[in-house]
Design an enzyme around this catalytic site. Structure first.
Site, PDB file in Angstrom:
ATOM      1  NE  ARG A  44      42.084  39.643  48.785  1.00 34.38           N
ATOM      2  CZ  ARG A  44      41.768  39.352  47.755  1.00 34.38           C
ATOM      3  NH1 ARG A  44      42.179  38.884  46.483  1.00 34.38           N
ATOM      4  NH2 ARG A  44      40.808  39.273  48.076  1.00 34.38           N
ATOM      5  CD  GLU A  51      36.835  39.343  41.479  1.00 38.83           C
ATOM      6  OE1 GLU A  51      36.378  38.460  40.825  1.00 38.83           O
ATOM      7  OE2 GLU A  51      38.219  40.667  40.829  1.00 38.83           O
ATOM      8  CD  GLU A  89      41.224  39.376  43.850  1.00 40.89           C
ATOM      9  OE1 GLU A  89      40.895  39.400  42.468  1.00 40.89           O
ATOM     10  OE2 GLU A  89      40.359  38.715  44.222  1.00 40.89           O
TER      11      GLU A  89
END
Ligand SMILES: *[C@@H]1O[C@H](CO)[C@@H](O)[C@H](O)[C@H]1NC(C)=O
Ligand SMILES: *[C@@H]1O[C@H](CO)[C@@H](O)[C@H](O)[C@H]1NC(C)=O
Ligand SMILES: *[C@@H]1O[C@H](CO)[C@@H](O)[C@H](O)[C@H]1NC(C)=O
Ligand SMILES: *[C@@H]1O[C@H](CO)[C@@H](O)[C@H](O)[C@H]1NC(C)=O
Ligand SMILES: *[C@@H]1O[C@H](CO)[C@@H](O)[C@H](O)[C@H]1NC(C)=O
Length: 384
Positions: free
Chosen positions: A73, A163, A285
């Site tokens: 990522r 996010e 995450e």
């Protein structure tokens, strides 16, 4: 199908064939590490040593790949100071990891620096009013994806925003499912939906221009909070986002930002969303401290306090998270990713603990910071 599998099993060196290709019925399970900082660290002299091979110096991804990583990522910023995490930086890293056989997940921040629930700054060179901002965003997504394709890189997973619980591109794209603290009104999701749809249209533009379509992710933190996720995705749909617009729910899930981040709450959230939306989900995450001794900050309690803050605890945490994701109904749990396991000079990874990475850092040598692999580098090898 059956014959094909038997034929495969009869071939010597069958272990060289990734397990997922043995059965077409089992969807690919992403086991990823976020290695965004690695190129910067290497350029600053960081090196990695494999403690299972007499401290042989190896690339960090080779050590983590032996530990079961199949995906990398990478975060991308629009116009960062010095270029770190910018387009060329990411093209270089993505090409390298793809050539080594890893799948690539591109994490758009839509900012010149960090974007998370506490900050989502509009890039300095971008307009801030809604319509021109949406057009700029759409073109940026398209151009970026075309650049990867032209560099020969196939992106498997692309997250539009990082996010974005409180929206993105503030203040224009600010949103909140709770009472907004300043105006005391529930923030309107209309602008955010407009902006996110513009980014999504940029993906379509890129595909129209010949880019291989990636899976499109929406990434929200607090993946354990069902109320938040139901309200958030409900508000987007109410504001005109079709559920076909995104392919995968992507969540952050950390143990040290609040004791409600329990396995039980994570399981409830993932399973409920799978029932409601019938769409793949990933925990994109997470991390777990190897060292947390209160030296710099009070020790934050773990949301799963029976798991110790130590190297063994790192593997236990990941094992449990993977098992929760793999038990999501309809086979919709599709991946787990660890955040920045090799960041030798930022070992706290934003937590109040000392160290949540997977290497033990040695700063004694002025030229080379050395990362010695911990046993937790094998965290993705212990599951089926
Ligand atoms: C870590 O090291 C790299 C390479 O020397 C340097 O560019 C970067 O600023 C450092 N970051 C931190 C958090 O100290
Ligand atoms: C690897 O390096 C570490 C740290 O210096 C040391 O403790 C360990 O004994 C070394 N292992 C081998 C096999 O040399
Ligand atoms: C949200 O904002 C849009 C655009 O400003 C407006 O048309 C709409 O009425 C607002 N919705 C609510 C519920 O305030
Ligand atoms: C979960 O999310 C909702 C909606 O944002 C929020 O009101 C609530 O406080 C959160 N729960 C916890 C325990 O933080
Ligand atoms: C170190 O990581 C934290 C975690 O998110 C981040 O907020 C911080 O900016 C990082 N430090 C540097 C210098 O990049």
């Amino acid at each position: 199908m059956l014959f094909k599998n038997i034929w495969f099993l009869a071939v010597p060196f069958v272990s060289a064939i990734p397990a997922h290709s043995l059965s077409r019925d089992v969807p690919f399970f992403y086991k990823g590490h976020d290695l965004s900082s690695l190129k910067m660290l290497e350029e600053g002299g960081c090196i990695y040593k494999d403690t299972t091979r007499n401290n042989e110096t190896r690339l960090a991804e080779a050590i983590l790949g032996d530990g079961g990583m199949n995906t990398v990522r990478l975060r991308i910023w629009v116009n960062p100071v010095g270029g770190t995490y910018g387009l060329q930086y990411n093209l270089d890293l993505a090409k390298r990891f793809q050539d080594e056989g890893y799948k690539i997940y591109l994490d758009f921040h839509f900012a010149d620096s960090w974007a998370d629930p506490t900050k989502q700054p509009i890039p300095a060179g971008w307009p801030s009013s809604l319509d021109p901002l949406a057009s700029t965003l759409r073109a940026y997504v398209k151009d970026t994806l075309v650049s990867f394709q032209e560099a020969g890189i196939i992106l498997d997973l692309v997250a539009l925003g990082n996010e974005i619980r409180h929206g993105m591109l503030w203040p224009t794209g600010y949103a909140d499912v709770d009472v907004e603290p300043w105006t005391k009104t529930v923030a309107n999701f209309s602008n955010l939906a407009t902006l996110w749809k513009a980014a999504r249209a940029g993906v379509d533009d890129a595909v129209f221009a010949g880019v291989t379509k990636p899976q499109v992710l929406i990434h929200i933190d607090d993946g354990w909070n069902l109320t938040l996720q139901q309200r958030w995705f409900g508000a987007m749909v109410d504001n005109g986002l079709p559920t076909t617009a995104w392919d995968v729910f992507a969540f952050s899930f950390y143990p040290f930002y609040g004791t409600a981040a329990t396995f039980s709450n994570l399981r409830t959230t993932l399973n409920t969303l799978a029932e409601e939306y019938r769409k793949p989900l990933q925990v994109v995450e997470t991390d777990y401290p190897a060292i947390c001794n209160g030296q710099y900050n009070p020790i934050p309690p773990s949301s799963e306090p029976e798991i110790p803050y130590d190297v063994a605890g790192q593997t236990i945490w990941i094992d449990d998270v993977i098992s929760i994701v793999q038990q999501v109904p309809f086979g919709l749990g599709r991946g787990v990713m660890y955040w920045e396991p090799a960041w030798l000079n930022n070992t706290s990874l934003g937590s109040d603990c000392n160290d949540a990475i997977l290497f033990s850092a040695d700063y004694a040598n002025a030229e080379h910071t050395i990362g010695y692999s911990r046993t937790s580098v094998n965290m993705f090898n212990t599951q089926s």
